[in-house]
Design a protein around this motif. Structure first.
Motif, short mmCIF file in Angstrom:
data_model
loop_
_atom_site.label_atom_id
_atom_site.label_comp_id
_atom_site.label_asym_id
_atom_site.label_seq_id
_atom_site.Cartn_x
_atom_site.Cartn_y
_atom_site.Cartn_z
N PHE B 95 0.88 -1.16 0.00
CA PHE B 95 0.00 0.00 0.00
C PHE B 95 0.92 1.21 0.00
N HIS B 96 1.19 1.72 -1.21
CA HIS B 96 2.29 2.67 -1.39
C HIS B 96 2.15 3.92 -0.56
N ARG B 97 0.91 4.37 -0.40
CA ARG B 97 0.74 5.66 0.24
C ARG B 97 0.52 5.56 1.74
N SER B 98 0.38 4.34 2.24
CA SER B 98 0.31 4.17 3.68
C SER B 98 1.74 4.07 4.22
N THR B 99 1.86 4.26 5.53
CA THR B 99 3.21 4.18 6.10
C THR B 99 3.67 2.73 6.12
N GLU B 102 2.01 0.97 8.92
CA GLU B 102 0.61 0.66 8.69
C GLU B 102 0.46 -0.55 7.76
N MET B 105 0.88 -3.42 10.03
CA MET B 105 -0.25 -3.52 10.96
C MET B 105 -1.49 -4.09 10.27
N TYR B 151 7.73 5.23 9.81
CA TYR B 151 6.70 6.26 9.61
C TYR B 151 6.75 6.93 8.26
N ALA B 153 6.17 6.83 4.02
CA ALA B 153 5.26 6.14 3.11
C ALA B 153 5.99 4.98 2.44
N GLY B 155 5.75 3.70 -0.38
CA GLY B 155 6.15 3.94 -1.76
C GLY B 155 7.44 4.71 -1.90
N THR B 156 7.89 5.36 -0.82
CA THR B 156 9.11 6.15 -0.92
C THR B 156 10.34 5.34 -0.51
#
Lengths: 294, 262, 293
Positions: B95-99, B102, B105, B151, B153, B155-156
């Motif tokens: 989930f690229h835009r979640s941390t 997360e 989790m 913490y 994202a 995707g980064t």
């Protein structure tokens, strides 16, 4: 406080409750709806009929309106949300039109196209505020829980979500049911606010408007949905004189937001200390996203 | 080879067609409990399809897939995951835009549930369980060397770290069988070396059974005592590293193709 | 019996107009996997171009029709270039395309409200509507027969285009997998433009016949909801499905209007949608689209 200001505040909060419902479905679960006016209609008509014809107190009537909307949402969601693709989007239009047609033709219960006048104006400022606070608290809790994470997983990558053990159709139906409940409650309060309802108030334009404000505010941000609905509600009030341009502006906003800032005003940020820290350029706030590689 | 009593996963005569293409043909092999098995083969041999069939992404056309003695055929993906299988993806499905946290989790929460109304109100078990979920997730991130990036994202993250994050996320499901789909793809030699160590470590520490698809022959040869080689959807060889390296069919399958794709 | 045959013909005629709209919508869906809600706008554009050409340049339906088809086709391409291309180049999230198309639909409709006004306009009588006696069995109108014939011609033309031309083959390949088609050397940008042009053109044909049937007004595009429903009944993204679904809807509507009550027409349409979704959710010709994992 003048009656006018009070009215605007009540309207803002009612629209806010509805916007949170749409946001949960479209913003957090990634399901586009073009028929949420149907749930609004179910909420208001149920409340109006129960209070006027059956003499029920308005509080249980509003709650029953929300519950009925939730049940209808669940029944609509079962077959359509099992499928990927735009099945729900199209079914939602069909649903909204059917519900409107049923209300228009079921004269004996709904009074048809002429609508129901004389609904008790139980929607006062404190009542609305209480509903708003409780429901906003619930919405924010929900998105910060295991259920919220499951919704977001379904939204971001439904294949990955099911391979992480989520029964994705079940979560999509759950999201729709909760969403319909929120909108149904908003409908009930709306009936008690304007005291006169008519099928034409719940047409496709209303559905589009409900979704537009959420897209405008930010898909995947609860506070964005509230901000979006506040801005649009106020702008609509201000620009009443040029209302013929209103829909054109809605349309343009949708297109321009999608082209230039598909995340809407707030993106996936929530208004809070984290966003504030980020705005003033202090250390990168936790739980905030940056753009992925594609 | 018959499915022995000790097999965690066993496929017998599994077939899958995509239109006219026989993507998986009479595939039969099993993965021993606690084993670390490599699945190799040239591009397009059908390795990922095997994973997709095991995890219920596609239905099989004929044959049988058993997990701990129970059939997986006809089960939905999410059921299969709850039976104790986890996987990663060749093309990374984070989930690229979640941390980063997360992401883990989201997988971890299955083992620490609380009711819908507790989720809605943040009362009751919510606080305690969420604490456990995030603590456990951080622990897993620590394991794969991503704790300091929890913490940001997902995707980064650099590519190699994204692969590690997928492994952490899969581990969070607490599986018995872990399917790794080309975990070393796109990594440089040092990263591959580090990954080797990681896979061996988690295999030991989590007492996992692992089936790994790999293109890097050296990685597979180094860590997998048992290797299955397939080509054109069918098994062409099975055995230890030595055996595979000298197997005429394997050499034929890889001849003309770059054995190492760097 | 006479009424029955008559309603069947009317139903097929109406259904064939839906088919023209549904096929274009399905074509776009099959390539880009999103519901183009602006599709109804193309129909309205076609209708207004036809109306104004007829009024300004004399009542030559061939000229006006040609202008409407080409004009609507170009507007469809323009819509794609302005609103969809920037989005699909940046992200694969089809939800954004869906929302943008909803926006475009509102923009087109309200542009006509502002430019042309909201009133209903009748096209000059360029398409014969005289009653026609069908071998003494039933009476129908020339208009119904003409719209049926026009739909057959255009759908046949589409079939030829898709099976006999290079771009047609490329479109069918792209419907299978757009990315792979791109890798095989197909110019994806041009292919998508062609698809939108064809979709806009077919919508305009539908638009002209609908504006004769129901008069022309900015909200006429809302009728595409029926075409969407038809496409769902047939199976989203399937062209034969779109045609069959449209005919079923047309027949259902006309038979309801003829034998029950015309007020129930729309309710029957949506009931069919609900029944389809419950009994066979992927539609008559629907294929289960699986994502590549």
């Amino acid at each position: 406080m003048s009656n006018y200001t009070e009215g605007i505040l009540i309207l803002l909060m009612i629209n806010g409750i509805a916007a949170m419902g749409v946001s949960l479905l479209t913003g957090f679960t990634g399901i586009f709806t073009l028929g949420h006016a149907a749930y609004l209609a179910i909420g208001s008509y149920t409340t109006a009929i129960l209070t006027l014809d059956y003499g029920l107190h308005w509080l249980p009537a509003v709650l029953l309106g929300g519950t009925l909307a939730m049940i209808i949402g669940y029944l609509v969601g079962l077959p359509t949300l099992k499928l990927m693709g735009d099945y729900y989007a199209i079914a939602s239009i069909g649903l909204a039109e059917s519900i409107r047609l049923i209300i228009e033709n079921w004269q004996s219960v709904t009074n048809g196209a002429r609508g129901i006048p004389g609904i008790d104006t139980f929607t006062t400022l404190p009542t609305t505020a209480l509903f708003f606070v409780v429901m906003a608290y619930g919405a924010f809790c929900l998105i910060n829980s295991r259920i919220g994470r499951a919704f977001k997983a379904c939204r971001d990558d439904h294949v990955a979500a099911s391979l992480l053990g989520f029964n994705t159709p079940r979560y999509r139906v759950l999201s729709l049911s909760i969403s319909a409940f929120y909108v149904g409650i908003a409908g009930g309060l709306y009936a008690g606010f304007i005291s006169f309802i008519q099928p034409v108030m719940f047409d496709m334009l209303k559905s589009t408007e409900m979704t537009s404000v959420v897209v405008f505010g930010g898909l995947g941000s609860m506070s964005g949905a509230l901000l979006g609905t506040t801005i649009i509600t106020l702008v609509t009030e201000l620009f009443r004189p040029i209302s013929q341009y209103r829909m054109l502006i809605y349309g343009l906003v949708l297109v321009l937001v999608m082209v230039f800032r598909p995340e809407g005003l707030l993106g996936r940020h929530e208004v809070g200390p984290a966003l504030f820290r980020q705005l003033i350029g202090r250390h990168p706030a936790p739980q905030r996203e940056e753009r992925g590689p594609h | 080879m018959n499915a022995s009593d000790n097999a965690v996963l066993s496929l017998s005569r599994v077939n899958k067609f995509f239109g006219g293409v026989h993507a998986v043909a009479e595939m039969t092999f099993s993965v021993e409990k606690g084993g670390l098995t490599g699945l190799i083969g040239p591009n397009g041999a059908g390795k990922t399809t095997i994973f997709n069939l095991v995890t219920g992404v596609y239905p099989i056309d004929s044959g049988e897939i058993l997990f701990k003695g129970g059939s997986l055929v006809g089960r939905k993906s999410h059921d299969i995951i709850h039976l104790g299988i986890a996987r990663t993806f060749q093309n990374l499905r984070l989930f690229h835009r979640s941390t980063v946290l997360e992401n883990v989790m989201t997988a971890c929460q299955h083992h620490h549930r609380y009711s819908f109304f507790e989720a809605l109100s943040h009362l009751g078990r919510w606080k305690k369980e969420e604490k456990v979920i995030s603590a456990k997730s951080l622990e897993l991130l620590e394991r794969v060397g991503l704790a300091d990036r929890a913490y940001q994202a997902a995707g980064t993250l650099p590519y190699g770290y994204q692969r590690r994050l997928e492994i952490a996320r899969a581990l969070a499901l607490e599986p018995e069988l872990l399917l790794l789909d080309e975990p070393a793809a796109g990594m440089n030699p040092e990263e591959v070396q580090a990954l080797n160590g990681l896979i061996s470590d988690i295999h030991r520490d989590f007492s996992l059974t692992i089936l790994v698809i790999e293109h890097h022959m050296d990685l597979v040869m180094e860590i997998c005592p048992h290797i299955v080689c397939m080509n054109f959807g069918a098994k062409i060889a099975e055995g230890g590293p030595e055996e595979i390296q000298n197997h005429p069919e394997v050499l034929k399958a890889y001849l003309g193709e770059e054995v190492v794709d760097e | 019996m006479g009424t029955f045959i008559q309603q069947i013909i009317n139903g097929l005629s109406l259904g064939s107009v839906y088919a023209l709209i549904a096929v274009g919508y399905s074509l776009v869906y099959s390539i880009l996997l999103f519901s183009n809600f602006a599709h109804g706008g193309f129909l309205v554009i076609g209708g207004y171009i036809c109306y104004y050409t007829l009024n300004l340049m004399g009542a030559n339906i061939w000229l006006a029709g040609f202008a409407a088809l080409i004009g609507a086709g170009f507007c469809a391409v323009l819509t794609e270039r302005l609103a969809y291309k920037p989005i699909r180049e940046r992200t694969s999230v089809t939800l954004y395309l869906l929302i943008a198309s909803m926006g475009m639909s509102i923009v087109i409709e309200n542009l006509f409200v502002i430019i042309a006004g909201g009133r209903f306009r009748a096209l000059p009588p360029v398409i014969p509507t005289a009653p026609v006696d069908l071998f003494g069995l039933a009476t129908t109108s020339a208009f119904d027969l003409l719209s049926l014939a026009a739909a057959v011609v255009f759908l046949g033309g589409l079939q030829l285009f898709l099976t006999r031309t290079k771009w047609g083959l490329a479109i069918r390949a792209a419907a299978y997998d757009l990315r792979v088609a791109g890798l095989m050397g197909v110019n994806v940008g041009r292919l998508i433009s062609i698809v939108f042009f064809v979709a806009g053109l077919l919508a305009a044909v539908g638009g002209i016949f609908l504006s004769v049937r129901y008069t022309l007004y900015p909200q006429l595009g809302a009728i595409t909801i029926k075409a969407f429903v038809a496409a769902v009944i047939g199976g989203l993204g399937s062209l034969p499905g779109a045609v069959v679904g449209s005919l079923i809807l047309g027949l259902a509507e006309m038979l309801t209007a003829g034998f029950l009550s015309s007020q129930l027409r729309d309710l029957v349409v949506f009931s069919l949608l609900v029944i389809t979704l419950i009994v066979r959710p992927s539609g008559l010709f629907g294929k289960d689209i699986k994502e590549k994992v």
